[in-house]
Design a protein around this motif. Structure first.
Motif, PDB file in Angstrom:
ATOM      1  N   VAL A   1      -3.652   9.503  -0.009  1.00 18.34           N
ATOM      2  CA  VAL A   1      -3.595   9.279   1.434  1.00 18.34           C
ATOM      3  C   VAL A   1      -3.183   7.831   1.663  1.00 18.34           C
ATOM      4  CG1 VAL A   1      -4.947   9.180   3.559  1.00 18.34           C
ATOM      5  CG2 VAL A   1      -5.340  11.013   1.907  1.00 18.34           C
ATOM      6  N   ILE A   2      -2.142   7.650   2.461  1.00 20.63           N
ATOM      7  CA  ILE A   2      -1.638   6.302   2.717  1.00 20.63           C
ATOM      8  C   ILE A   2      -1.853   5.942   4.175  1.00 20.63           C
ATOM      9  CG2 ILE A   2       0.357   4.769   2.612  1.00 20.63           C
ATOM     10  CD1 ILE A   2       1.555   6.622   0.495  1.00 20.63           C
ATOM     11  N   LEU A   3      -2.643   4.884   4.382  1.00 22.05           N
ATOM     12  CA  LEU A   3      -2.784   4.315   5.726  1.00 22.05           C
ATOM     13  C   LEU A   3      -1.637   3.342   5.886  1.00 22.05           C
ATOM     14  CD1 LEU A   3      -5.671   5.377   4.941  1.00 22.05           C
ATOM     15  CD2 LEU A   3      -6.549   3.707   6.561  1.00 22.05           C
ATOM     16  N   ARG A   4      -0.779   3.585   6.875  1.00 22.75           N
ATOM     17  CA  ARG A   4       0.455   2.807   6.997  1.00 22.75           C
ATOM     18  C   ARG A   4       0.839   2.669   8.465  1.00 22.75           C
ATOM     19  NH1 ARG A   4       3.687   7.008   3.835  1.00 22.75           N
ATOM     20  NH2 ARG A   4       4.638   5.144   2.972  1.00 22.75           N
ATOM     21  N   PRO A   5       1.695   1.684   8.779  1.00 21.75           N
ATOM     22  CA  PRO A   5       2.146   1.541  10.163  1.00 21.75           C
ATOM     23  C   PRO A   5       2.750   2.855  10.666  1.00 21.75           C
ATOM     24  CG  PRO A   5       2.799  -0.362   8.883  1.00 21.75           C
ATOM     25  CD  PRO A   5       2.243   0.639   7.903  1.00 21.75           C
ATOM     26  N   GLY A   6       2.343   3.284  11.834  1.00 18.38           N
ATOM     27  CA  GLY A   6       2.866   4.512  12.417  1.00 18.38           C
ATOM     28  C   GLY A   6       2.070   5.750  12.074  1.00 18.38           C
ATOM     29  N   GLY A   7       1.033   5.591  11.250  1.00 19.65           N
ATOM     30  CA  GLY A   7       0.223   6.739  10.860  1.00 19.65           C
ATOM     31  C   GLY A   7      -1.252   6.405  10.893  1.00 19.65           C
ATOM     32  N   LEU A   8      -1.971   6.910   9.913  1.00 20.70           N
ATOM     33  CA  LEU A   8      -3.386   6.554   9.792  1.00 20.70           C
ATOM     34  C   LEU A   8      -3.513   5.049   9.568  1.00 20.70           C
ATOM     35  CD1 LEU A   8      -4.354   9.420   7.332  1.00 20.70           C
ATOM     36  CD2 LEU A   8      -5.238   9.198   9.659  1.00 20.70           C
ATOM     37  N   HIS A   9      -4.554   4.452  10.135  1.00 25.04           N
ATOM     38  CA  HIS A   9      -4.754   3.019   9.919  1.00 25.04           C
ATOM     39  C   HIS A   9      -6.187   2.620  10.237  1.00 25.04           C
ATOM     40  CE1 HIS A   9      -3.461   3.574  14.118  1.00 25.04           C
ATOM     41  NE2 HIS A   9      -4.259   2.558  14.411  1.00 25.04           N
ATOM     42  N   LEU A  10      -6.577   1.467   9.740  1.00 22.53           N
ATOM     43  CA  LEU A  10      -7.812   0.828  10.170  1.00 22.53           C
ATOM     44  C   LEU A  10      -7.484   0.060  11.436  1.00 22.53           C
ATOM     45  CD1 LEU A  10      -8.962  -0.763   6.760  1.00 22.53           C
ATOM     46  CD2 LEU A  10      -9.488   1.516   7.639  1.00 22.53           C
ATOM     47  N   MET A  11      -8.351   0.146  12.436  1.00 16.16           N
ATOM     48  CA  MET A  11      -8.110  -0.567  13.682  1.00 16.16           C
ATOM     49  C   MET A  11      -9.179  -1.615  13.865  1.00 16.16           C
ATOM     50  SD  MET A  11      -6.155   0.006  16.708  1.00 16.16           S
ATOM     51  CE  MET A  11      -5.275  -1.127  15.668  1.00 16.16           C
ATOM     52  N   LEU A  12      -8.786  -2.881  13.700  1.00 13.85           N
ATOM     53  CA  LEU A  12      -9.698  -3.990  13.950  1.00 13.85           C
ATOM     54  C   LEU A  12      -9.634  -4.314  15.436  1.00 13.85           C
ATOM     55  CD1 LEU A  12      -8.610  -4.193  10.923  1.00 13.85           C
ATOM     56  CD2 LEU A  12      -9.540  -6.495  10.985  1.00 13.85           C
ATOM     57  N   MET A  13     -10.790  -4.299  16.087  1.00 12.42           N
ATOM     58  CA  MET A  13     -10.816  -4.457  17.534  1.00 12.42           C
ATOM     59  C   MET A  13     -11.695  -5.637  17.918  1.00 12.42           C
ATOM     60  SD  MET A  13     -11.252  -0.362  18.147  1.00 12.42           S
ATOM     61  CE  MET A  13     -10.727  -0.324  19.850  1.00 12.42           C
ATOM     62  N   GLY A  14     -11.318  -6.293  18.993  1.00 16.52           N
ATOM     63  CA  GLY A  14     -12.083  -7.447  19.442  1.00 16.52           C
ATOM     64  C   GLY A  14     -11.915  -8.621  18.504  1.00 16.52           C
ATOM     65  N   LEU A  15     -10.683  -9.073  18.331  1.00 17.87           N
ATOM     66  CA  LEU A  15     -10.410 -10.190  17.425  1.00 17.87           C
ATOM     67  C   LEU A  15     -10.755 -11.513  18.107  1.00 17.87           C
ATOM     68  CD1 LEU A  15      -6.840  -9.240  16.117  1.00 17.87           C
ATOM     69  CD2 LEU A  15      -9.044  -8.544  15.175  1.00 17.87           C
ATOM     70  N   PRO A  16     -11.671 -12.310  17.537  1.00 18.92           N
ATOM     71  CA  PRO A  16     -11.958 -13.625  18.106  1.00 18.92           C
ATOM     72  C   PRO A  16     -10.777 -14.576  17.923  1.00 18.92           C
ATOM     73  CG  PRO A  16     -13.690 -12.942  16.581  1.00 18.92           C
ATOM     74  CD  PRO A  16     -12.537 -12.013  16.384  1.00 18.92           C
ATOM     75  N   GLU A  17     -10.034 -14.361  16.815  1.00 18.96           N
ATOM     76  CA  GLU A  17      -8.891 -15.230  16.517  1.00 18.96           C
ATOM     77  C   GLU A  17      -7.752 -14.381  15.987  1.00 18.96           C
ATOM     78  OE1 GLU A  17      -9.592 -18.554  13.889  1.00 18.96           O
ATOM     79  OE2 GLU A  17     -11.640 -18.752  14.627  1.00 18.96           O
ATOM     80  N   ALA A  18      -6.555 -14.916  16.072  1.00 22.13           N
ATOM     81  CA  ALA A  18      -5.399 -14.210  15.515  1.00 22.13           C
ATOM     82  C   ALA A  18      -5.536 -14.097  14.000  1.00 22.13           C
ATOM     83  CB  ALA A  18      -4.120 -14.949  15.868  1.00 22.13           C
ATOM     84  N   LEU A  19      -4.976 -13.045  13.433  1.00 21.07           N
ATOM     85  CA  LEU A  19      -4.908 -12.906  11.979  1.00 21.07           C
ATOM     86  C   LEU A  19      -3.628 -13.591  11.508  1.00 21.07           C
ATOM     87  CD1 LEU A  19      -6.046  -9.212  11.340  1.00 21.07           C
ATOM     88  CD2 LEU A  19      -7.419 -11.283  11.645  1.00 21.07           C
ATOM     89  N   ALA A  20      -3.792 -14.602  10.669  1.00 28.06           N
ATOM     90  CA  ALA A  20      -2.663 -15.437  10.268  1.00 28.06           C
ATOM     91  C   ALA A  20      -2.133 -15.010   8.904  1.00 28.06           C
ATOM     92  CB  ALA A  20      -3.084 -16.897  10.236  1.00 28.06           C
TER      93      ALA A  20
END
Ligand SMILES: [Cu+2]
Length: 179
Positions: free
Chosen positions: A100-119
């Motif tokens: 099973v591949i979590l990838r852009p456009g399909g299944l994914h982990l969704m990180l919500m409420g980011l205090p800061e940008a992911l660099a």
């Protein structure tokens, strides 16, 4: 000899090179997508290969609150011609013998409420919980979308389809994060 060393260096430098076993699960390509400033959400991706004879389920993923307030397991799909995403009920199934591949456009982990940008260049530890195999804490490097697609062997160029008119099923204002 030099050629061998050079090849090894290239492999080590591969952005999504980290891989590990957890029970019967082979886990690879952990990646987080870099975000612009003030983006509320970010996508996380990985590859899960179940080499065992028993089905498993990714039931949860969590990260330090300094990175994201909450993490959900999401699926993205076309709905009435609009790309939408929604939480996967009951977790992400990883059937025996399947990858099973979590990838852009399909299944994914969704990180919500980011205090800061992911660099880009940073990495964050995410703990994955599987119904059978148990827990695993893994470093997820932050990469650009292009690098993520390249690491997965996905074709570039279809990203616009994901940006246009995307909406979240829960309507909490995650529209257009282009995950
Ligand atoms: Cu999502």
């Amino acid at each position: 000899m030099f050629r061998i060393l050079a090849a090894a260096a290239v492999i080590l430098a591969t952005p999504a090179g980290a891989q590990t076993m957890l029970g019967d699960l082979h886990i690879a390509t952990p990646m987080l997508r870099a975000t612009p400033p003030n983006a509320p959400v970010a996508g996380g991706f990985l590859t899960i290969e179940n080499r065992g004879a028993e089905d498993d389920i990714l039931i949860a993923a969590r990260v330090d609150g300094a990175v994201a307030a909450e993490m959900q397991l999401h699926e993205m799909a076309m709905e009435n011609g609009v790309m939408s995403m929604f939480e996967v009920e009951g977790g992400i199934a990883v059937p025996a013998g399947e990858t099973v591949i979590l990838r852009p456009g399909g299944l994914h982990l969704m990180l919500m409420g980011l205090p800061e940008a992911l660099a880009e260049g940073d990495s964050h530890e995410i703990t994955l919980t599987f119904a059978q195999a148990g827990e695993l804490a893994l470093d997820f490097p932050v990469l650009s979308l292009g690098d993520i697609r390249a690491a997965l062997g996905d074709e570039a160029g279809d990203g616009d389809a994901e940006h246009g008119g995307m909406k979240h099923g829960d309507g909490e204002g995650h529209a257009g994060h282009g995950n």
